[in-house]
Design an enzyme around this catalytic site. Structure first.
Site, short mmCIF file in Angstrom:
data_model
loop_
_atom_site.label_atom_id
_atom_site.label_comp_id
_atom_site.label_asym_id
_atom_site.label_seq_id
_atom_site.Cartn_x
_atom_site.Cartn_y
_atom_site.Cartn_z
N LEU A 10 2.16 5.60 5.12
CA LEU A 10 2.46 6.46 3.98
C LEU A 10 1.43 7.57 3.86
O LEU A 10 0.26 7.37 4.15
CB LEU A 10 2.47 5.63 2.70
CG LEU A 10 3.55 4.57 2.58
CD1 LEU A 10 3.26 3.65 1.42
CD2 LEU A 10 4.91 5.24 2.41
N GLY A 34 -3.90 -2.11 3.52
CA GLY A 34 -2.71 -1.40 3.98
C GLY A 34 -3.04 -0.42 5.08
O GLY A 34 -2.28 -0.25 6.03
N GLY A 38 -1.86 -0.27 9.17
CA GLY A 38 -1.10 0.92 9.55
C GLY A 38 0.03 1.24 8.59
O GLY A 38 0.87 2.09 8.87
N LYS A 39 0.07 0.57 7.44
CA LYS A 39 1.12 0.83 6.45
C LYS A 39 0.82 2.08 5.63
O LYS A 39 1.71 2.68 5.05
CB LYS A 39 1.26 -0.37 5.51
CG LYS A 39 1.70 -1.63 6.24
CD LYS A 39 1.70 -2.83 5.32
CE LYS A 39 2.07 -4.08 6.07
NZ LYS A 39 2.05 -5.26 5.18
N ILE A 40 -0.46 2.43 5.56
CA ILE A 40 -0.92 3.62 4.85
C ILE A 40 -1.75 4.44 5.82
O ILE A 40 -2.63 3.90 6.50
CB ILE A 40 -1.76 3.24 3.62
CG1 ILE A 40 -0.96 2.36 2.66
CG2 ILE A 40 -2.28 4.47 2.91
CD1 ILE A 40 -1.78 1.72 1.56
#
Length: 70
Positions: A10, A34, A38-40
């Site tokens: 994100l 996060g 690698g989610k953010i």
């Protein structure tokens, strides 16, 4: 947030939580976790707000709408 790790993470994050980080709950995971998954994106504009979403979210929404109108 899971699927965002497949698109590079994100770019903007507003995280509202009442959970404490030390108890190990999923809700207590902070933004840096996060990022590590690698989610953010590491370059994302991000903020964590410690508060009740039923109080904080309406205030954020009202502020955003006011800024968009003016």
């Amino acid at each position: 947030m899971w699927w965002n790790q497949f698109k590079g993470g994100l770019d903007y994050v507003v995280f509202i939580t009442t959970a404490q980080e030390f108890d190990g709950s999923l809700s207590g995971a902070r933004i840096r976790e996060g990022i590590s998954w690698g989610k953010i994106s590491p370059k994302a504009r991000k903020v964590t707000i410690d508060g009740d979403a039923t109080v904080v979210l309406p205030l954020l929404t009202a502020s955003l709408l006011e800024r968009l109108e003016g």
